[in-house]
Motif scaffolding. Structure first.
Motif, mmCIF file in Angstrom:
data_model
loop_
_atom_site.group_PDB
_atom_site.id
_atom_site.type_symbol
_atom_site.label_atom_id
_atom_site.label_comp_id
_atom_site.label_asym_id
_atom_site.label_seq_id
_atom_site.Cartn_x
_atom_site.Cartn_y
_atom_site.Cartn_z
ATOM 1 N N GLY A 176 36.000 -25.339 46.494
ATOM 2 C CA GLY A 176 35.039 -26.230 46.923
ATOM 3 C C GLY A 176 34.968 -26.881 48.317
ATOM 4 N N VAL A 177 34.584 -27.861 48.529
ATOM 5 C CA VAL A 177 34.722 -28.457 49.940
ATOM 6 C C VAL A 177 36.030 -29.216 49.902
ATOM 7 N N VAL A 178 36.690 -28.722 51.012
ATOM 8 C CA VAL A 178 38.304 -29.152 50.932
ATOM 9 C C VAL A 178 38.493 -29.679 52.480
ATOM 10 N N ALA A 179 39.132 -30.709 52.545
ATOM 11 C CA ALA A 179 39.498 -31.493 53.815
ATOM 12 C C ALA A 179 40.912 -32.010 53.827
ATOM 13 N N ASP A 180 41.515 -32.277 54.697
ATOM 14 C CA ASP A 180 42.540 -33.217 54.505
ATOM 15 C C ASP A 180 42.188 -34.729 54.640
ATOM 16 N N ALA A 181 43.075 -35.688 54.022
ATOM 17 C CA ALA A 181 42.456 -36.844 53.825
ATOM 18 C C ALA A 181 42.415 -37.346 55.235
ATOM 19 N N GLY A 182 41.266 -38.177 55.434
ATOM 20 C CA GLY A 182 41.033 -39.100 56.733
ATOM 21 C C GLY A 182 40.479 -38.080 57.810
ATOM 22 N N SER A 183 40.357 -36.874 57.590
ATOM 23 C CA SER A 183 39.872 -35.817 58.624
ATOM 24 C C SER A 183 38.453 -36.076 59.090
ATOM 25 N N GLU A 184 38.118 -35.521 60.349
ATOM 26 C CA GLU A 184 36.702 -35.603 60.484
ATOM 27 C C GLU A 184 35.720 -34.810 59.687
#
Length: 253
Positions: free
Chosen positions: A188-196
């Protein structure tokens, strides 16, 4: 201690950031000797240092995949030289230039399909014969939820990931009789914590069962499973790890 990949070797493309980095770290922690592939040697060195600090084995194999058979073959040869053989291939490297159908030019379209479809196609073609000769291996493709749930932008990217899902099934039929299992993870929508990226994408997961952006580590857990003997009876499957994005209706309130 996870030893499910003990004694195995793995090539992970696009392994210097986000999902690829998480998979490389998880494979190293599970006992695999990992070839970390990417364009940036500094970021590659950082990933290798993390794998080794946790007691794993890893080497950096530079590659700038452009869809040409030559570059895919060169990466395959370099990975075999570094690892001795490749038991597991993770086709993760990809590009996602933003744009609608009306704003995407031919150069951008061709680059998306070259990196996201042609490069893994020829890399898989280069490595599967060796797996078959040794009696088996694993290919794990990284798809995307956007291949099956339409959004107003990114049509070329979503089409490329749809091709990856189709290749997963086709390769399973083609290579399964030779002992090579082929499956995919659809994040799904995946991103590192706190990233833009997390800040920009959080709205795309609002209202799903998870109601939050996923972490790269969640995809890595699935990739370890598919590469391990735990998934010995899993063939041609696209495993959704998307917080319910594609499987559950989001009802506006």
């Amino acid at each position: 201690m996870d030893t499910r990949l003990q004694g195995r070797t793995a090539l992970v493309t696009g392994a210097t950031s986000n999902i690829g980095r998480a998979i490389a770290l998880a494979y190293g922690a599970a006992g695999a000797h990992v070839a970390v592939s990417g364009r940036d040697p500094e970021r590659g060195a950082a990933v290798i240092a993390q794998v080794r600090a946790a007691g794993g084995r890893a080497d950096f194999v530079p590659a700038d995949l452009d869809g040409s058979p030559g570059r895919s073959r060169a990466l395959a040869d370099a990975a075999v030289a570094a690892l001795g053989r490749v038991d597991v291939l993770v086709n993760n490297a990809g590009v996602y230039p933003a744009g609608t159908t009306l704003t995407t030019d031919e150069e951008t379209f061709d680059r998306i399909f070259a990196v996201n479809v042609k490069a893994p196609f020829f890399l898989t073609a280069a490595l599967v014969p060796g797996m078959t000769e040794r009696g088996g291996g694993v290919v794990v493709n990284i798809g995307s939820w956007i291949a099956r749930l339409g959004v107003p932008g990114g049509s070329a990217y979503s089409a490329s990931k749809g091709a990856v899902e189709t290749l997963t099934r086709a390769w399973s039929a083609e290579f399964g009789p030779g002992g090579v299992r082929v499956n995919a993870v659809s994040p799904g929508v995946v991103a590192d914590a706190g990233s833009e990226l997390e800040r920009l994408a959080v709205g795309m997961m609002r209202g799903t069962p998870a109601d939050a952006v996923g972490r790269p580590e969640a995809i890595a857990v699935a990739a370890v499973y598919l590469a391990s003997d735990d998934a010995a009876f899993v063939h041609g499957t696209v495993l959704d790890v998307d917080g319910g994005r594609t499987g559950v209706a989001v009802v506006a309130s």
